[in-house]
Enzyme design. Structure first.
Site, PDB file in Angstrom:
ATOM      1  CG  HIS A 192      87.071  65.113  24.301  1.00  0.00           C
ATOM      2  ND1 HIS A 192      88.057  64.762  23.416  1.00  0.00           N
ATOM      3  CD2 HIS A 192      87.439  66.331  24.786  1.00  0.00           C
ATOM      4  CE1 HIS A 192      88.972  65.708  23.362  1.00  0.00           C
ATOM      5  NE2 HIS A 192      88.631  66.668  24.177  1.00  0.00           N
ATOM      6  CB  CYS A 201      92.887  65.849  27.719  1.00  0.00           C
ATOM      7  SG  CYS A 201      93.248  67.110  26.495  1.00  0.00           S
ATOM      8  CG  HIS A 228      88.082  69.816  27.836  1.00  0.00           C
ATOM      9  ND1 HIS A 228      89.312  69.532  28.378  1.00  0.00           N
ATOM     10  CD2 HIS A 228      88.154  69.367  26.557  1.00  0.00           C
ATOM     11  CE1 HIS A 228      90.084  68.959  27.488  1.00  0.00           C
ATOM     12  NE2 HIS A 228      89.407  68.848  26.357  1.00  0.00           N
ATOM     13  CG  HIS A 279      87.530  70.574  21.909  1.00  0.00           C
ATOM     14  ND1 HIS A 279      88.434  71.559  22.229  1.00  0.00           N
ATOM     15  CD2 HIS A 279      87.960  69.453  22.534  1.00  0.00           C
ATOM     16  CE1 HIS A 279      89.372  71.041  23.004  1.00  0.00           C
ATOM     17  NE2 HIS A 279      89.104  69.765  23.221  1.00  0.00           N
ATOM     18  CG  ASP A 289      75.805  69.555  17.377  1.00  0.00           C
ATOM     19  OD1 ASP A 289      76.853  70.071  17.842  1.00  0.00           O
ATOM     20  OD2 ASP A 289      74.815  70.229  17.048  1.00  0.00           O
ATOM     21  CG  HIS A 290      74.983  70.870  21.471  1.00  0.00           C
ATOM     22  ND1 HIS A 290      75.260  71.248  20.173  1.00  0.00           N
ATOM     23  CD2 HIS A 290      75.109  71.976  22.225  1.00  0.00           C
ATOM     24  CE1 HIS A 290      75.533  72.543  20.152  1.00  0.00           C
ATOM     25  NE2 HIS A 290      75.454  73.015  21.385  1.00  0.00           N
ATOM     26  CD  GLU A 349      91.092  68.703  20.674  1.00  0.00           C
ATOM     27  OE1 GLU A 349      90.905  67.478  20.692  1.00  0.00           O
ATOM     28  OE2 GLU A 349      91.977  69.279  21.325  1.00  0.00           O
TER      29      GLU A 349
END
Lengths: 128, 160
Positions: free
Chosen positions: B35, B54, B60, B62, B99-100, B150
Site C-alpha cells: 500500500h 508511507c 511498501h 506488510h 493477499d499479495h 499492521e
C-alpha cells in the site's frame, strides 16, 4: 483507585473434542484435527479489578491470585488430559469452566475476568 | 473411542458443560499486501508532512494479521460457538482477495480511499459481516469487532 490487573499463566495440557453420540467418521467430519488427541500451551489470562493499596502501590489480592490459580488450575490440569475432568473441552467451555473454579476463591467485591489463548490463532474470552 | 483416549474418570457421558453460555471467540488469519498513503487533494509537501515514509511512489508491504471477534452461545450440538472449519472458510474469502496485491491499485474499495490500517480494518469488518450474514444465517453468532495488526506494535480495532 481501582485498576485492572492481568496475569498470564501457562497450562500445558492434552485434550480432544468428541461427541460420544456420533461415530468416529462423523466426529472427524465435525471436529477435524481437534478429534485427535493433542495438546496446547494454554495461555490463561486472569484479570482482577481491584483497589490499589496506597501503602504498597500494589492492587489488593494480587499476591493471593497466584496461589489460587496454582491450586485450582495449574496443579489439577498442567500436564493432564482435560477430558479426564470435563466433557466439553472446547476453548469456549474452558474459559467458563476455569472461571467457575476460581470465582468462589476470589472475594465477591473483586471483579474477575478470564480469557484463554489456545493457539496463536485461537482466543476465547468469558463474557460477564 | 480409541483406547489411548479413554480415561477411568472421563465424563464422556453427561450434560455438556456451559451449553447456551455466551462467550467471545477470536480467530486469527493473515495476508500480505502493498500500500501507499497519498491524498490527491494535498500538495507533495503536505503529503510528505502528513504521511511521512508511507508517502512513496510505489508503496511498501506488510504482513497484516486480522483477528475477528465473535459473540454467541455455546452450541449444544458440538460444544463450540461455531465450527472453526466454517469460520476459516469465511475469513479466507475475506483476506484472499487482498493477499499479495497492491491495495491502492488492485482493490476496487480503495480506488478512492487511502488504505490505512484504519480503512483496511473497516473493509475487513464489512466484508466479513456480509459473508457472515450470508453463510451463518441460522447460527446465533454476531461479529463483535475486528482487530487488524499492521505490525506487532500497531493495530486498529473496528466495529459498527
Amino acid at each position: 483507585m481501582k485498576v485492572l490487573f492481568t496475569r498470564q499463566y501457562l497450562i500445558r495440557a492434552l485434550h480432544h473434542l468428541e461427541n460420544p453420540a456420533l461415530s468416529a467418521v462423523e466426529n472427524e467430519r465435525l471436529y477435524g484435527v481437534c478429534f485427535r488427541l493433542h495438546g496446547h500451551d494454554y495461555k490463561v489470562q486472569v484479570t482482577i479489578e481491584s483497589e490499589v493499596d496506597p501503602a504498597t502501590g500494589l492492587c489488593k489480592f494480587r499476591r493471593e491470585l497466584d496461589a489460587i490459580v496454582e491450586r485450582e488450575l495449574i496443579q489439577p490440569f498442567d500436564g493432564k488430559n482435560l477430558n479426564d475432568t470435563f466433557r466439553n473441552t472446547s476453548g469456549e467451555a474452558l474459559v467458563n469452566l476455569f472461571y467457575d473454579r476460581l470465582r468462589p476463591h476470589v472475594p465477591q467485591e473483586i471483579r474477575l475476568a478470564l480469557a484463554i489463548q489456545e493457539t496463536r490463532k485461537n482466543y476465547f474470552e468469558r463474557l460477564p | 473411542m480409541d483406547e489411548y483416549k479413554k480415561s477411568p474418570t472421563s465424563p464422556a457421558i453427561g450434560p455438556l458443560e456451559h451449553a447456551g453460555t455466551q462467550v467471545r471467540m477470536a480467530r486469527r488469519t493473515s495476508f500480505s499486501s502493498a500500500h501507499l498513503y497519498s491524498q490527491p487533494a494535498f500538495s507533495e509537501a503536505q503529503n510528505r508532512e502528513t504521511f511521512g515514509r508511507c508517502f512513496t511512489p510505489h508503496g511498501h508491504g506488510h504482513n497484516y494479521v486480522l483477528e475477528a471477534f465473535f459473540d454467541g452461545p455455546i452450541q449444544d450440538a458440538h460444544g463450540m460457538l461455531v465450527n472453526l472449519i466454517d469460520i476459516d472458510q469465511v475469513l479466507k474469502a475475506v483476506v484472499d482477495p487482498l493477499d499479495h496485491q497492491h491495495l491502492n491499485f488492485d482493490i476496487a474499495y480503495f480506488k478512492d480511499k487511502i488504505p490505512t490500517t484504519e480503512i483496511i480494518a473497516q473493509y475487513c469488518f464489512r466484508e466479513l459481516l456480509a459473508r457472515l450474514n450470508a453463510s451463518f444465517a441460522n447460527v446465533p453468532i454476531s461479529l463483535c469487532k475486528v482487530r487488524l495488526y499492521e505490525l506487532d506494535d500497531l493495530f486498529v480495532e473496528y466495529s459498527e
